[in-house]
Design a protein around this motif. Structure first.
Motif, PDB file in Angstrom:
ATOM      1  N   SER A  36       5.712  18.829  -6.080  1.00 42.11           N
ATOM      2  CA  SER A  36       4.299  18.686  -6.443  1.00 42.11           C
ATOM      3  C   SER A  36       3.515  17.737  -5.541  1.00 42.11           C
ATOM      4  O   SER A  36       2.312  17.580  -5.730  1.00 42.11           O
ATOM      5  CB  SER A  36       4.182  18.206  -7.892  1.00 42.11           C
ATOM      6  OG  SER A  36       4.677  16.885  -7.995  1.00 42.11           O
ATOM      7  N   HIS A  37       4.172  17.124  -4.570  1.00 44.22           N
ATOM      8  CA  HIS A  37       3.422  16.184  -3.713  1.00 44.22           C
ATOM      9  C   HIS A  37       4.130  16.026  -2.366  1.00 44.22           C
ATOM     10  O   HIS A  37       5.115  15.301  -2.266  1.00 44.22           O
ATOM     11  CB  HIS A  37       3.297  14.823  -4.410  1.00 44.22           C
ATOM     12  CG  HIS A  37       2.448  13.830  -3.684  1.00 44.22           C
ATOM     13  ND1 HIS A  37       1.349  13.219  -4.252  1.00 44.22           N
ATOM     14  CD2 HIS A  37       2.529  13.327  -2.425  1.00 44.22           C
ATOM     15  CE1 HIS A  37       0.802  12.384  -3.385  1.00 44.22           C
ATOM     16  NE2 HIS A  37       1.514  12.433  -2.260  1.00 44.22           N
ATOM     17  N   VAL A  38       3.619  16.722  -1.359  1.00 49.30           N
ATOM     18  CA  VAL A  38       4.171  16.576  -0.004  1.00 49.30           C
ATOM     19  C   VAL A  38       3.031  16.492   1.006  1.00 49.30           C
ATOM     20  O   VAL A  38       1.880  16.808   0.695  1.00 49.30           O
ATOM     21  CB  VAL A  38       5.056  17.780   0.407  1.00 49.30           C
ATOM     22  CG1 VAL A  38       6.311  17.859  -0.423  1.00 49.30           C
ATOM     23  CG2 VAL A  38       4.276  19.084   0.355  1.00 49.30           C
ATOM     24  N   HIS A  39       3.406  16.074   2.210  1.00 50.12           N
ATOM     25  CA  HIS A  39       2.508  16.133   3.368  1.00 50.12           C
ATOM     26  C   HIS A  39       3.263  17.011   4.355  1.00 50.12           C
ATOM     27  O   HIS A  39       4.015  16.527   5.180  1.00 50.12           O
ATOM     28  CB  HIS A  39       2.235  14.730   3.893  1.00 50.12           C
ATOM     29  CG  HIS A  39       1.737  13.818   2.811  1.00 50.12           C
ATOM     30  ND1 HIS A  39       0.414  13.800   2.429  1.00 50.12           N
ATOM     31  CD2 HIS A  39       2.376  12.969   1.971  1.00 50.12           C
ATOM     32  CE1 HIS A  39       0.276  12.954   1.419  1.00 50.12           C
ATOM     33  NE2 HIS A  39       1.444  12.437   1.122  1.00 50.12           N
ATOM     34  N   PHE A  40       3.085  18.324   4.166  1.00 54.21           N
ATOM     35  CA  PHE A  40       4.025  19.293   4.714  1.00 54.21           C
ATOM     36  C   PHE A  40       4.007  19.346   6.242  1.00 54.21           C
ATOM     37  O   PHE A  40       5.060  19.349   6.874  1.00 54.21           O
ATOM     38  CB  PHE A  40       3.703  20.667   4.131  1.00 54.21           C
ATOM     39  CG  PHE A  40       4.874  21.590   4.057  1.00 54.21           C
ATOM     40  CD1 PHE A  40       6.026  21.226   3.370  1.00 54.21           C
ATOM     41  CD2 PHE A  40       4.836  22.830   4.662  1.00 54.21           C
ATOM     42  CE1 PHE A  40       7.125  22.084   3.290  1.00 54.21           C
ATOM     43  CE2 PHE A  40       5.923  23.704   4.579  1.00 54.21           C
ATOM     44  CZ  PHE A  40       7.061  23.321   3.894  1.00 54.21           C
ATOM     45  N   VAL A  77      -8.607  18.800  -5.241  1.00 48.53           N
ATOM     46  CA  VAL A  77      -8.931  17.734  -4.290  1.00 48.53           C
ATOM     47  C   VAL A  77      -8.030  16.530  -4.533  1.00 48.53           C
ATOM     48  O   VAL A  77      -7.591  16.279  -5.647  1.00 48.53           O
ATOM     49  CB  VAL A  77     -10.412  17.287  -4.364  1.00 48.53           C
ATOM     50  CG1 VAL A  77     -11.335  18.409  -3.919  1.00 48.53           C
ATOM     51  CG2 VAL A  77     -10.776  16.793  -5.761  1.00 48.53           C
ATOM     52  N   LYS A  78      -7.780  15.796  -3.441  1.00 49.58           N
ATOM     53  CA  LYS A  78      -6.929  14.604  -3.500  1.00 49.58           C
ATOM     54  C   LYS A  78      -7.758  13.382  -3.136  1.00 49.58           C
ATOM     55  O   LYS A  78      -8.499  13.408  -2.150  1.00 49.58           O
ATOM     56  CB  LYS A  78      -5.792  14.776  -2.480  1.00 49.58           C
ATOM     57  CG  LYS A  78      -5.136  13.497  -1.974  1.00 49.58           C
ATOM     58  CD  LYS A  78      -4.081  12.980  -2.928  1.00 49.58           C
ATOM     59  CE  LYS A  78      -3.473  11.653  -2.508  1.00 49.58           C
ATOM     60  NZ  LYS A  78      -2.718  11.664  -1.293  1.00 49.58           N
ATOM     61  N   GLY A  79      -7.638  12.322  -3.939  1.00 57.75           N
ATOM     62  CA  GLY A  79      -8.328  11.077  -3.622  1.00 57.75           C
ATOM     63  C   GLY A  79      -7.391   9.891  -3.705  1.00 57.75           C
ATOM     64  O   GLY A  79      -6.248  10.021  -4.162  1.00 57.75           O
ATOM     65  N   GLU A 134      -1.435  10.859  -8.999  1.00 60.37           N
ATOM     66  CA  GLU A 134      -0.345  10.941  -8.040  1.00 60.37           C
ATOM     67  C   GLU A 134       0.375   9.596  -7.981  1.00 60.37           C
ATOM     68  O   GLU A 134      -0.265   8.561  -7.842  1.00 60.37           O
ATOM     69  CB  GLU A 134      -0.883  11.312  -6.657  1.00 60.37           C
ATOM     70  CG  GLU A 134      -1.746  12.574  -6.646  1.00 60.37           C
ATOM     71  CD  GLU A 134      -1.000  13.813  -7.145  1.00 60.37           C
ATOM     72  OE1 GLU A 134       0.157  14.006  -6.723  1.00 60.37           O
ATOM     73  OE2 GLU A 134      -1.588  14.578  -7.943  1.00 60.37           O
ATOM     74  N   HIS A 135       1.664   9.625  -8.126  1.00 58.34           N
ATOM     75  CA  HIS A 135       2.575   8.464  -8.122  1.00 58.34           C
ATOM     76  C   HIS A 135       2.648   7.797  -9.499  1.00 58.34           C
ATOM     77  O   HIS A 135       3.737   7.641 -10.029  1.00 58.34           O
ATOM     78  CB  HIS A 135       2.258   7.451  -7.017  1.00 58.34           C
ATOM     79  CG  HIS A 135       2.032   8.083  -5.668  1.00 58.34           C
ATOM     80  ND1 HIS A 135       2.977   8.894  -5.091  1.00 58.34           N
ATOM     81  CD2 HIS A 135       0.966   8.087  -4.821  1.00 58.34           C
ATOM     82  CE1 HIS A 135       2.507   9.345  -3.918  1.00 58.34           C
ATOM     83  NE2 HIS A 135       1.292   8.882  -3.750  1.00 58.34           N
ATOM     84  N   ALA A 136       1.501   7.397 -10.068  1.00 62.73           N
ATOM     85  CA  ALA A 136       1.468   6.809 -11.418  1.00 62.73           C
ATOM     86  C   ALA A 136       2.635   5.838 -11.621  1.00 62.73           C
ATOM     87  O   ALA A 136       3.329   5.888 -12.618  1.00 62.73           O
ATOM     88  CB  ALA A 136       1.511   7.918 -12.483  1.00 62.73           C
ATOM     89  N   SER A 191       8.390  14.743  -3.952  1.00 59.43           N
ATOM     90  CA  SER A 191       9.093  13.836  -3.041  1.00 59.43           C
ATOM     91  C   SER A 191       8.182  12.892  -2.263  1.00 59.43           C
ATOM     92  O   SER A 191       8.597  11.817  -1.874  1.00 59.43           O
ATOM     93  CB  SER A 191       9.887  14.653  -2.024  1.00 59.43           C
ATOM     94  OG  SER A 191       8.986  15.390  -1.197  1.00 59.43           O
ATOM     95  N   ASP A 192       6.928  13.342  -1.981  1.00 60.52           N
ATOM     96  CA  ASP A 192       6.059  12.615  -1.055  1.00 60.52           C
ATOM     97  C   ASP A 192       6.564  12.735   0.391  1.00 60.52           C
ATOM     98  O   ASP A 192       6.207  11.939   1.244  1.00 60.52           O
ATOM     99  CB  ASP A 192       5.927  11.135  -1.444  1.00 60.52           C
ATOM    100  CG  ASP A 192       4.630  10.507  -0.959  1.00 60.52           C
ATOM    101  OD1 ASP A 192       3.764  11.234  -0.449  1.00 60.52           O
ATOM    102  OD2 ASP A 192       4.494   9.279  -1.084  1.00 60.52           O
ATOM    103  N   TRP A 193       7.408  13.749   0.663  1.00 59.23           N
ATOM    104  CA  TRP A 193       7.882  13.962   2.032  1.00 59.23           C
ATOM    105  C   TRP A 193       6.722  13.971   3.007  1.00 59.23           C
ATOM    106  O   TRP A 193       5.703  14.557   2.686  1.00 59.23           O
ATOM    107  CB  TRP A 193       8.609  15.323   2.075  1.00 59.23           C
ATOM    108  CG  TRP A 193       9.281  15.619   3.369  1.00 59.23           C
ATOM    109  CD1 TRP A 193      10.237  14.877   4.000  1.00 59.23           C
ATOM    110  CD2 TRP A 193       9.050  16.767   4.205  1.00 59.23           C
ATOM    111  NE1 TRP A 193      10.628  15.503   5.165  1.00 59.23           N
ATOM    112  CE2 TRP A 193       9.912  16.653   5.322  1.00 59.23           C
ATOM    113  CE3 TRP A 193       8.209  17.884   4.119  1.00 59.23           C
ATOM    114  CZ2 TRP A 193       9.950  17.613   6.340  1.00 59.23           C
ATOM    115  CZ3 TRP A 193       8.243  18.836   5.123  1.00 59.23           C
ATOM    116  CH2 TRP A 193       9.108  18.697   6.231  1.00 59.23           C
TER     117      TRP A 193
HETATM  118 ZN   LIG Z   1       1.652  11.156  -0.517  1.00 64.66          ZN
END
Ligand SMILES: [Zn+2]
Length: 558
Positions: free
Chosen positions: A89-93, A303-305, A390-392, A453-455
């Motif tokens: 659910s959260h990557v920087h591909f 959107v991501k902030g 995100e992360h929380a 993962s936040d990869w």
């Molecule tokens: Zn991230």
């Protein structure tokens, strides 16, 4: 951003083959498996029939025999565990793909090995491209010594090299890179930076902090070809780990074009839902893009902030000072200043039907985002909006109920818990760690989890993420029974978070996250039964086969 163009250019998918009597023969038939379906009414099955890229039926091999035709490909799972494909659910591909392409100096045990790894990479680097990345650690060398350009110039006569220390606070450039940047004996140190020099005042190649900008600014932007190569690497890596869907956080226009190109030509083997920056929310809104818009392989609509920074850099924003840095409570992100601007943009994005995903790590940042979400919901009226934090990471005890009542999804990364768990208590004290990476409390309070993962910040492997959420065993081996063990979750809860949880968090739970008939046929076959083995062994489980839309995209060498 050419959103209209790229959305309309996307490929469609064959109509679903719904459950019931076979309307066609299966394209693919998995038999002799231990299938965890994720569907409460039938949690376990033995076989899966796949037709038209979707799950046609699940059941026993005998029940499904009518689906098997002469052209059906049969995979005998040999009793192996089968799950819905993992959804990160959260990557920087693209960033992850670029990192795979960079030279990896993390384990270079000596200056000689450092130089030879760079030399190998230089040989494979086309003319005009840079050798970047590295993440070297001079403390591994005996004796520790900072690298200089003299070490790497002999192996890089014509290729610019600029490789950073693992902490990102210094990097070494070779002679070619220094020349391109115009850094000479006459260049003064910039404010906030140091050009390290030898006895005669000549730059050694080592640049600290702001001085790195002198070289960074002459590194050419990524070409479409380079981006495509990075995306191909990322897709390959994801397939090998059983990742069949990702939410890409903060992609730029070039990244989106790369996804569109790959989607159009059928090369996407991971389904991508993208959340570009909230600062550009109007670009999506003016085209009417919403979470359901796109194809099963590529969607936008979110959107991501950013609300604050990170725990590691003492920039996560807390109500109380850091225990080991009492002069600070952290920092709000630029986007939050002034708060009225953030509120206005988020309200606008929400009114346009876009999903809001906000990075918030410290307890006060999380609290402020909850205030913003409440304001937005009140202004725009009730709707199924699935706000995400995100992360929380560090939630104030008073705020768990607010997360639940606002229907906020906690998009969390368990690997960070076993990484940061090594030092987090030193940083924020014994009380605040009780509600840090509080996966158990989230579930007990009725807050939905979407795992990821936040990869490339952490490894992409969902197996490692599940291991981390279940064991909370820190990477230093010092907490074998779990760090803040009260916050452990079960294997099934972790698997659900990595499948149905992430699917819900992207409004896609009717399409994926379970192996219900009609769902997209995104499936993984594992080497071991993660529900049966000891939790400590989960990290050694391998993905044997990855299937996306009924197509085998990875088969482990056996
Ligand atoms: Zn991230």
């Amino acid at each position: 951003m050419k959103i209209a163009l790229l959305v309309f250019a996307l490929v469609g998918l064959a109509a679903a083959c719904r459950n019931g009597a076979p309307a066609a023969m299966a394209d693919l038939f998995i038999i002799n498996a231990k299938v965890w379906t994720g569907v409460p009414s039938r949690p376990e099955a033995e076989a899966v029939a796949i037709a038209g890229g979707r799950v046609a039926a699940v059941g026993t091999t005998a029940e499904l025999s009518a689906w098997r035709g002469p052209a059906t490909r049969v995979i005998d799972a040999g009793g192996a565990r089968v799950l819905p494909g993992f959804n990160d659910s959260h990557v920087h591909f693209l960033g992850g793909g670029l990192q795979i392409d960079n030279v990896d100096l993390r384990r270079a045990p000596s200056p000689q090995e450092f130089a030879s790894l760079i030399g190998e990479r230089v040989k494979k680097t086309p003319a005009g491209e840079w050798v970047l990345g590295g993440d070297w650690d001079d403390q591994l060398w005996d004796p520790p010594a900072l690298p200089t350009r003299q070490l790497i110039d002999p192996v890089s006569p014509a290729t610019p090299v600029f490789v950073n220390r693992f902490d990102g606070h210094m990097a070494v450039a070779n002679a070619v890179a220094l020349k391109l940047a115009g850094v000479t004996v006459a260049t003064p140190d910039p404010p906030g930076g140091v050009i390290v020099r030898d006895g005669a005042g000549n730059p050694t190649g080592l640049l600290k902090d702001a001085a790195m900008g002198l070289v960074n600014k002459v590194i050419p932007p990524f070409t479409p070809a380079r981006r495509a190569q990075a995306l191909a690497r990322a897709l390959e890596h994801a397939a090998s780990l059983g990742v069949t869907s990702v939410r890409d956080m903060g992609p730029d226009a070039g990244d989106l074009s790369a996804y569109a190109d790959f989607a159009e030509s059928g090369r996407l083997t991971v389904r991508v839902s993208a959340a570009p920056s909230e600062l550009q929310w109007a670009e999506q809104a003016k085209l009417g893009i919403r979470p359901g818009f796109g194809t099963p392989f590529f969607r936008l609509g979110a959107v991501k902030g950013f609300a604050d920074g990170s725990l590691g850099s003492t920039t996560a924003y807390f109500f109380e000072p850091y225990t080991d840095a009492p002069a600070t409570r952290g920092l709000l992100a630029d986007e939050m200043i002034p708060i009225e601007g953030m509120r206005e943009r988020l309200a606008g994005a929400d009114a346009a039907g876009l999903q809001l995903c906000i990075h918030a790590i410290g307890d006060q940042a999380i609290s402020m985002v909850l205030d913003l979400f409440a304001d937005v919901a009140k202004a725009n009226g009730a709707r199924d909006r699935r706000f995400r934090i995100e992360h929380a990471q560090h939630v104030a005890p008073k705020d768990f109920d607010r997360l639940a009542s606002l229907g906020v999804v906690a998009a969390v990364q368990p690997y960070h818990a076993i990484d940061d768990g090594r030092w987090a208590e030193r940083r924020i004290g014994p009380e605040r760690i009780q509600t840090t990476y509080a996966f158990r409390t989230f579930l007990d309070k009725g807050v939905r989890l979407a795992l990821g993962s936040d990869w490339p910040v952490a490894p992409l492997s969902p197996i490692l993420g599940i291991y981390a959420a279940v064991t909370r065993a820190t990477l230093d081996g010092k907490n074998p029974g779990g760090w803040v063990p009260a916050q452990k979750i079960t294997v099934e809860e972790a698997v659900r978070g990595y499948t149905a949880g992430s699917a819900f968090a992207e409004f896609a739970e009717t399409e994926k996250g379970t192996l219900a008939p009609g769902a997209l046929a995104d499936i993984v076959i594992l080497s071991d039964d993660i529900f049966a083995i000891a939790p400590a062994l989960i990290r050694d489980v391998k993905v044997r086969t990855t299937i996306v839309g009924g197509r085998v995209v990875y088969d482990a060498p056996r």
